[in-house]
Enzyme design. Structure first.
Site, PDB file in Angstrom:
ATOM      1  N   CYS A 268       0.820  -1.216   0.000  1.00 48.10           N
ATOM      2  CA  CYS A 268       0.000   0.000   0.000  1.00 48.10           C
ATOM      3  C   CYS A 268       0.857   1.270   0.000  1.00 48.10           C
ATOM      4  CB  CYS A 268      -0.971   0.007   1.177  1.00 48.10           C
ATOM      5  SG  CYS A 268      -0.200  -0.285   2.789  1.00 48.10           S
TER       6      CYS A 268
ATOM      7  N   ASN B 254      -7.365   5.441  -2.187  1.00 48.40           N
ATOM      8  CA  ASN B 254      -7.052   4.184  -1.527  1.00 48.40           C
ATOM      9  C   ASN B 254      -6.498   3.238  -2.592  1.00 48.40           C
ATOM     10  OD1 ASN B 254      -6.984   1.765  -0.176  1.00 48.40           O
ATOM     11  ND2 ASN B 254      -9.179   1.676   0.256  1.00 48.40           N
TER      12      ASN B 254
ATOM     13  N   HIS C 113      -2.322   0.553   7.040  1.00 47.67           N
ATOM     14  CA  HIS C 113      -2.619   0.850   5.638  1.00 47.67           C
ATOM     15  C   HIS C 113      -2.129   2.256   5.301  1.00 47.67           C
ATOM     16  CE1 HIS C 113      -4.335   0.101   1.813  1.00 47.67           C
ATOM     17  NE2 HIS C 113      -5.379   0.897   1.931  1.00 47.67           N
TER      18      HIS C 113
END
Length: 393
Positions: free
Chosen positions: A243, A360, A340
């Site tokens: 991520c 995201n 994250h």
């Protein structure tokens, strides 16, 4: 004019008026029939209860059109007439429901976005639905999947587990959105079944009600938008733990106006000795985020908490990238996405309220939510607390 002529003219006028009335009634009946036929074919989503807190209804109706218009602008899509479907819930297979409400956002007859109302901050997670403060977010979460079956007279239940999101229809369970996990199975059909308890509790919603917004109001809802000029979504995270790699690549590509960065190359730079087979399991630590940024000529520093709206506005104007660092609220030690990272793309004012725009890496489009919300309700039914930021990309 004599009386016989007057009588003849009156009769002709009467016949014309009666004919017009019959035609208009026929058109009205046909129009109503067309509307009824259209409604009869619309998608219905099963819920335990269609009772929604009034503050949720009010927020959704006040905000949805402005949010949709702002997100359309980010993808250079043509704005249109926005409508709001009814709220639905998402359930685990054992019948548990999450703490959010979801609304399909419809534009020109197509479901294009999902409006999500979820707890605003960590403290709200322990409050009742009526007392909770809600944050409003918009994204393309399962919107295309819903739109594909919108006019097929479908009756579905939306379900979730650790592997993703499913539609259950006529006893068949279909995976529509898979969780980005290394080695995750991506089969579309699932042998899972809905629990008897959940089946008993579920009831059908009424035909979705569309709340039409006034066109003039829609024009005024987005007062301001400010985003990184060259930000583009070029890749998507799926079967890896990269991520931060995806977020850094996207931000550096934007602020340097290039397309040379990608998540794989960044992770390979950070882990030169790791095999290709094991690389997907490698995560990124804060010191690596800072050092990699510095190796690319950027002065990166860590800042605790959520940056203020004014700070995001100025940094975005200065072409400086911000990476969100978030921690899963559930604190499950076995969760591969316990932490994250996401990329801040900019900020906006919608209905005179301050919003943040972010990407995201799990998604193919941007999301918008309240600037004063530290809780991120992300695509895979996970609540994350935004605890810090890496600034300077």
């Amino acid at each position: 004019m004599n009386s016989s002529c007057k009588s003849r003219v009156f009769n002709i006028i009467s016949i014309i008026m009666v004919s017009m009335l019959i035609l208009s009634l026929g058109a009205f009946a046909n129009n109503n029939k067309a509307k009824a036929d259209s409604h009869s074919k619309q998608l219905e989503i099963n819920v335990k209860s269609d009772k929604v807190p009034q503050k949720v209804k009010d927020l959704a109706q006040q905000q949805f059109a402005g949010y949709a218009k702002a997100l359309d602008k980010q993808s250079n899509a043509k704005t249109g007439k926005y409508e709001l479907g009814e709220a639905f819930k998402i359930y685990k297979f054992n019948g548990e429901e999450d703490n959010s409400y979801y609304y399909p956002v419809i534009k020109d007859g197509k479901i294009v976005y999902t409006l999500t109302l979820s707890p605003k901050n960590k403290d709200d997670l322990n409050k009742s639905k009526e007392d909770m403060n809600y944050s409003v977010k918009i994204s393309n979460f399962i919107a295309k999947d819903l739109d594909q079956i919108k006019d097929k007279n479908s009756n579905i239940t939306v379900l979730t587990d650790e592997k993703g999101f499913y539609f259950e229809e006529d006893g068949k369970v279909r995976l529509v959105k898979a969780t980005p996990l290394p080695g995750n199975v991506k089969e579309k059909e699932s042998a899972k079944t809905v629990s008897a308890k959940l089946k008993q509790e579920l009831k059908n919603t009424v035909t979705p009600t569309k709340v039409e917004e006034n066109e003039a109001i829609q024009e005024d809802q987005v007062q301001y938008e400010n985003t990184l000029k060259n930000f583009k979504i070029r890749e998507q995270q799926f079967d890896n733990s990269w991520c931060a790699g995806f977020s850094m690549a996207a931000l550096l590509n934007a602020t340097k106006n290039t397309d040379t960065y990608n998540a794989h190359d960044i992770m390979r730079t950070l882990y030169p000795e790791v095999s290709e087979q094991d690389l997907p399991n490698c995560a990124t630590f804060p010191n690596q985020m800072i050092e990699y940024g510095k190796s690319q000529g950027r002065d990166i520093h860590y800042q605790e908490g959520v940056p203020s709206y004014e700070q995001v506005d100025q940094l975005t104007k200065d072409n400086v990238g911000i990476m969100i660092l978030a921690q899963s609220v559930s604190q499950n030690p076995n969760d591969p996405h316990l932490g994250h990272a996401l990329a801040v793309v900019g900020n906006a004012k919608i209905n005179d309220q301050e919003k943040l725009i972010y990407w995201n890496p799990w998604d193919t489009e941007l999301s918008i939510q309240d600037a004063d919300s530290s809780l991120l309700h992300l695509s895979f039914n996970r609540d994350y607390n935004w605890y810090g930021s890496m600034i300077g990309y």
